[in-house]
Design an enzyme around this catalytic site. Structure first.
Site, short mmCIF file in Angstrom:
data_model
loop_
_atom_site.label_atom_id
_atom_site.label_comp_id
_atom_site.label_asym_id
_atom_site.label_seq_id
_atom_site.Cartn_x
_atom_site.Cartn_y
_atom_site.Cartn_z
CB SER A 1 -0.88 0.01 1.32
OG SER A 1 -1.82 -1.30 1.17
N1 SAH Z 1 -1.03 -4.98 4.02
C1 SAH Z 1 0.02 -5.21 2.78
C2 SAH Z 1 -0.67 -4.85 1.53
C3 SAH Z 1 -1.74 -5.78 0.97
S1 SAH Z 1 -2.37 -5.71 -0.60
C4 SAH Z 1 1.07 -4.75 2.74
O1 SAH Z 1 1.55 -4.04 3.71
O2 SAH Z 1 2.00 -4.78 2.02
C5 SAH Z 1 -3.82 -6.90 -0.24
C6 SAH Z 1 -3.38 -8.16 0.19
O3 SAH Z 1 -4.60 -9.05 0.69
C7 SAH Z 1 -3.02 -9.02 -0.91
O4 SAH Z 1 -1.76 -9.69 -0.65
C8 SAH Z 1 -3.87 -10.39 -1.20
O5 SAH Z 1 -3.56 -11.34 -1.55
C9 SAH Z 1 -4.70 -10.18 0.16
N2 SAH Z 1 -6.11 -10.62 0.19
C10 SAH Z 1 -7.06 -10.47 -0.77
N3 SAH Z 1 -8.08 -11.22 -0.24
C11 SAH Z 1 -7.83 -11.86 0.94
C12 SAH Z 1 -8.49 -12.69 1.82
N4 SAH Z 1 -10.05 -13.01 1.51
N5 SAH Z 1 -7.95 -13.07 2.86
C13 SAH Z 1 -6.71 -12.78 3.17
N6 SAH Z 1 -5.93 -11.91 2.28
C14 SAH Z 1 -6.56 -11.73 1.11
#
Ligand code: SAH
Length: 222
Positions: free
Chosen positions: A69
């Site tokens: 993010s």
């Molecule tokens: N917090 C992260 C950014 C995440 S991007 C950081 O600091 O880098 C969003 C993430 O959510 C992705 O890795 C994606 O695979 C995950 N995601 C999407 N749907 C999800 C779900 N139902 N359960 C767990 N993770 C999920």
């Protein structure tokens, strides 16, 4: 992302200070959030060939179609959580692990769920390498929360949720806060849900953000 802890040079530290100033100018006031963002080297979460992008206030691809993010978004969501030391925090969407490290740096006990097996494996190992071995990572579907470790003081969803999952509301402590970007289209509304002591909920909205989608169920383990 590497398997050894990269150097954190004066140049990196200087760039990080500038990034934190920029985030402050954009309206983040929580000193603890700003201090954590100054402490956690964001370039650790980047491949060595992309280090120059680590201290721009922008999201960046981390593989498996996912992104780390934007720093301002991390700061904004973290500020809304009002973290206090030793609180139990559940993150949905581990991704690179950067947000989880910011929470751990602030003294939270962090539990984080990722549905992409490749990212889960990589980040789980990496968190110890960069000095945050206490963060507990889980491979699973964030829509279900993490019942075995519930209830949580705070919860943060870092993917675009088309709706607010009931399981998360159930697993929130009375007095707890859930921060979640809600919206099925291109743009989501940053939303907080506070659980009152009588079990009722209060909702507040905080403007538009863009996230990758929160997908139902785990990805195949291939
Ligand atoms: N917090 C992260 C950014 C995440 S991007 C950081 O600091 O880098 C969003 C993430 O959510 C992705 O890795 C994606 O695979 C995950 N995601 C999407 N749907 C999800 C779900 N139902 N359960 C767990 N993770 C999920």
């Amino acid at each position: 992302m590497t398997t050894v802890r990269p150097a954190d040079t004066y140049r990196h530290q200087g760039l990080r200070k500038l990034l934190v100033q920029k985030i402050k100018q954009k309206g983040i006031t929580d000193q603890q959030v700003l201090a954590a963002m100054e402490a956690v080297p964001r370039h650790y979460f980047f491949d060595s060939s992309f280090l120059e992008y680590a201290y721009e206030d922008k999201p960046f691809p981390i593989g498996a179609g996912q992104t780390i993010s934007q720093p301002y978004t991390v700061a904004f969501q973290t500020e809304l959580l009002s973290i206090r030391k030793n609180e139990k925090v559940l993150e949905i969407g581990t991704g690179s692990g950067y947000q989880a490290c910011i929470l751990a740096e602030m003294g939270a006990k962090v539990f984080t769920i990722e549905r992409q097996k490749t990212l889960f494996d990589r980040t789980s190992k990496f968190l110890s390498v960069v000095g945050y071995p206490t963060i507990k990572t889980f491979f699973g579907d964030g829509y279900k929360g993490l019942k075995a470790f519930a209830p949580f003081d705070k919860m943060i969803v870092t993917a675009a949720a088309p709706y607010i999952p009931d399981a998360l509301l159930e697993q929130l402590k009375p007095g707890g806060i859930l921060v979640i970007p809600v919206g099925a289209n291109d743009v989501q509304t940053m939303t907080t849900i506070t659980k009152n002591s009588d079990g009722t909920f209060e909702k507040k909205e905080f403007g538009a953000f863009r996230f990758v989608p929160m997908l139902e169920d785990k990805a195949k383990e291939t």
